[in-house]
Design a protein around this motif. Sequence first.
Motif, short mmCIF file in Angstrom:
data_model
loop_
_atom_site.label_atom_id
_atom_site.label_comp_id
_atom_site.label_asym_id
_atom_site.label_seq_id
_atom_site.Cartn_x
_atom_site.Cartn_y
_atom_site.Cartn_z
N ASP A 78 25.01 -2.88 0.16
CA ASP A 78 24.86 -2.57 -1.26
C ASP A 78 25.77 -3.47 -2.10
N ALA A 79 26.99 -3.69 -1.62
CA ALA A 79 27.94 -4.52 -2.36
C ALA A 79 27.48 -5.96 -2.49
N ILE A 80 26.78 -6.47 -1.47
CA ILE A 80 26.34 -7.87 -1.51
C ILE A 80 24.86 -8.00 -1.87
N HIS A 81 24.30 -6.93 -2.42
CA HIS A 81 22.95 -6.95 -2.99
C HIS A 81 21.83 -7.14 -1.96
N LEU A 82 22.11 -6.90 -0.70
CA LEU A 82 21.06 -6.98 0.31
C LEU A 82 20.49 -5.59 0.54
N THR A 83 19.96 -5.03 -0.53
CA THR A 83 19.36 -3.70 -0.50
C THR A 83 17.96 -3.78 0.11
N PRO A 84 17.43 -2.66 0.57
CA PRO A 84 16.12 -2.69 1.22
C PRO A 84 15.00 -3.28 0.38
N ASP A 85 15.11 -3.19 -0.95
CA ASP A 85 14.03 -3.69 -1.81
C ASP A 85 14.35 -5.06 -2.41
N SER A 86 15.40 -5.73 -1.92
CA SER A 86 15.77 -7.01 -2.52
C SER A 86 14.82 -8.13 -2.09
N LYS A 149 29.58 6.80 14.84
CA LYS A 149 30.91 6.50 15.36
C LYS A 149 31.75 5.89 14.24
N ALA A 150 33.02 6.30 14.16
CA ALA A 150 33.91 5.73 13.15
C ALA A 150 34.09 4.24 13.42
N ILE A 151 34.00 3.43 12.38
CA ILE A 151 34.04 1.98 12.54
C ILE A 151 35.48 1.51 12.75
N ALA A 152 35.64 0.54 13.66
CA ALA A 152 36.95 0.00 13.97
C ALA A 152 37.23 -1.24 13.13
N ARG A 153 38.50 -1.61 13.02
CA ARG A 153 38.91 -2.75 12.20
C ARG A 153 38.28 -4.06 12.68
N TYR A 154 38.17 -4.23 14.00
CA TYR A 154 37.57 -5.49 14.47
C TYR A 154 36.11 -5.58 14.06
N GLU A 155 35.42 -4.44 13.98
CA GLU A 155 34.02 -4.46 13.53
C GLU A 155 33.92 -4.81 12.06
N ILE A 156 34.87 -4.34 11.26
CA ILE A 156 34.87 -4.69 9.85
C ILE A 156 35.13 -6.19 9.68
N ALA A 157 36.03 -6.73 10.52
CA ALA A 157 36.25 -8.18 10.49
C ALA A 157 34.96 -8.92 10.80
N LEU A 158 34.24 -8.45 11.80
CA LEU A 158 33.00 -9.08 12.22
C LEU A 158 31.96 -9.05 11.10
N MET A 159 31.76 -7.90 10.48
CA MET A 159 30.71 -7.75 9.49
C MET A 159 31.05 -8.44 8.16
N THR A 160 32.32 -8.37 7.75
CA THR A 160 32.69 -9.07 6.51
C THR A 160 32.67 -10.58 6.70
N ASP A 161 32.99 -11.06 7.89
CA ASP A 161 32.85 -12.49 8.19
C ASP A 161 31.39 -12.91 8.05
N ARG A 228 38.04 -7.10 -1.40
CA ARG A 228 38.67 -8.40 -1.10
C ARG A 228 37.62 -9.43 -0.70
N MET A 229 36.65 -8.99 0.09
CA MET A 229 35.57 -9.89 0.50
C MET A 229 34.79 -10.39 -0.70
N LEU A 230 34.49 -9.48 -1.64
CA LEU A 230 33.75 -9.87 -2.83
C LEU A 230 34.54 -10.85 -3.70
N GLU A 231 35.84 -10.65 -3.79
CA GLU A 231 36.66 -11.58 -4.55
C GLU A 231 36.56 -12.99 -3.97
N GLU A 232 36.57 -13.08 -2.64
CA GLU A 232 36.43 -14.38 -1.98
C GLU A 232 35.03 -14.95 -2.19
#
Length: 397
Positions: A78-86, A149-161, A228-232
């Motif tokens: 949603d934050a990066i505008h890749l919504t299902p109807d985009s 499952k609760a998301i882990a920090r390494y997964e957030i690194a992976l997806m934001t990358d 932070r990712m959006l700022e970058e």
Amino acid sequence: MKHWKRGLCGLLATALMVPVGLAAPVSGEKGLSDLEGHWAQKEVEAAVASGWVDGYPDGSFKPEKSITRAEFTKMLLDAIHLTPDSETVAWMKVHATMEDIWGNPTEYTPKLYDMSGHWLTSQGWLDAALYSGMVVPDDYNGKNFRPEKAIARYEIALMTDRALGLVYPASQPVEGELPFTDKEEILDWMKGYVNESVKAGVLKGYPDGSFQPNKTSTRAEAVVMIQRMLEEMEEGLNPDITVVAQYHKVADNEDKIVAEKETEKIQLQMVDHIIYASLNDLYAVRKEMMKESGDKGVNDISESWWPIEQKVEVGVSGGNLLMIDDYQMGNVKYSSSNSPYYFYAPVRALYGELMIPVYDLEYSHDEVYVHWQGEWDMEENTLTIPIIYVKPIFTGA
């Protein structure tokens, strides 16, 4: 693909039904009831105002509640505008490509085996995640996503990358050791992604010097990392520059300028001293100018999107020859008409699309010709971008 050109900060959300935990936004002037004085209050309130995350029906946000894989996936998309109807997601689904077992291009058909009936699937977010490459089935044991499952920090690194288009640099060997006291807990395949996310300022280590890759994240932490990712990602959007598209047709060793026009259809971004342009927009304008010029070669153009590698290929066929332009997020190397070139800087990612460097304000442009290199008129504040079509041999285009 103009769905994401809605302003630098106005990340408008899609009006879809959402699950408990990502409920309909609370209204009123009092704000979220449990955010006052919270360390992430500013970031969460900004995200809620932008529309890509919501509070609960009771007026709370529950900032310290763990966030699941499914919830983070929806929030990120949603934050990066890749919504299902985009439009971008629709284009990705049509053009998604992968290699078959013989190494030949074939249709990309991603599959996770435990997502039937889940809200992420029924509302279209799973397809958006898979075809954009934000989620890759082979990253999960048995291709089971385990969405709750609760998301882990390494997964957030992976997806934001992935959102930042950093798959290519993250897949390269990391120079030296990671600067964390618990670096032995970071698996080899994670190291590049952790390294890139830290360099981008999205994730940070803890005061004790650790990274804690397997630590789960809260809703507040997830919002801050996406902010932070959006700022970058959004740095330098929409510079006040006039763009002139200059259509070149190259045939029989002759480079002929066929047409030239001012256009507002090419998204620009300026980061440091480099001007970037949307690759999809450049090719869309090329098609438009080819049609306006009566060029039949427009009928021979094909496109493909490789979600796992984060690359775009544009092919032009003619007789027994296929000429391909190949671009990859995070990479300075690319090919055009089957010839290798190098950009001034790596290709960036913006809301799932490739942004390529077209002009470097600190580069001596008289020294060497670079494909896509623009021409800058400082007095007129105008960038003229050559948009080139190379006519294949043995074609009637």
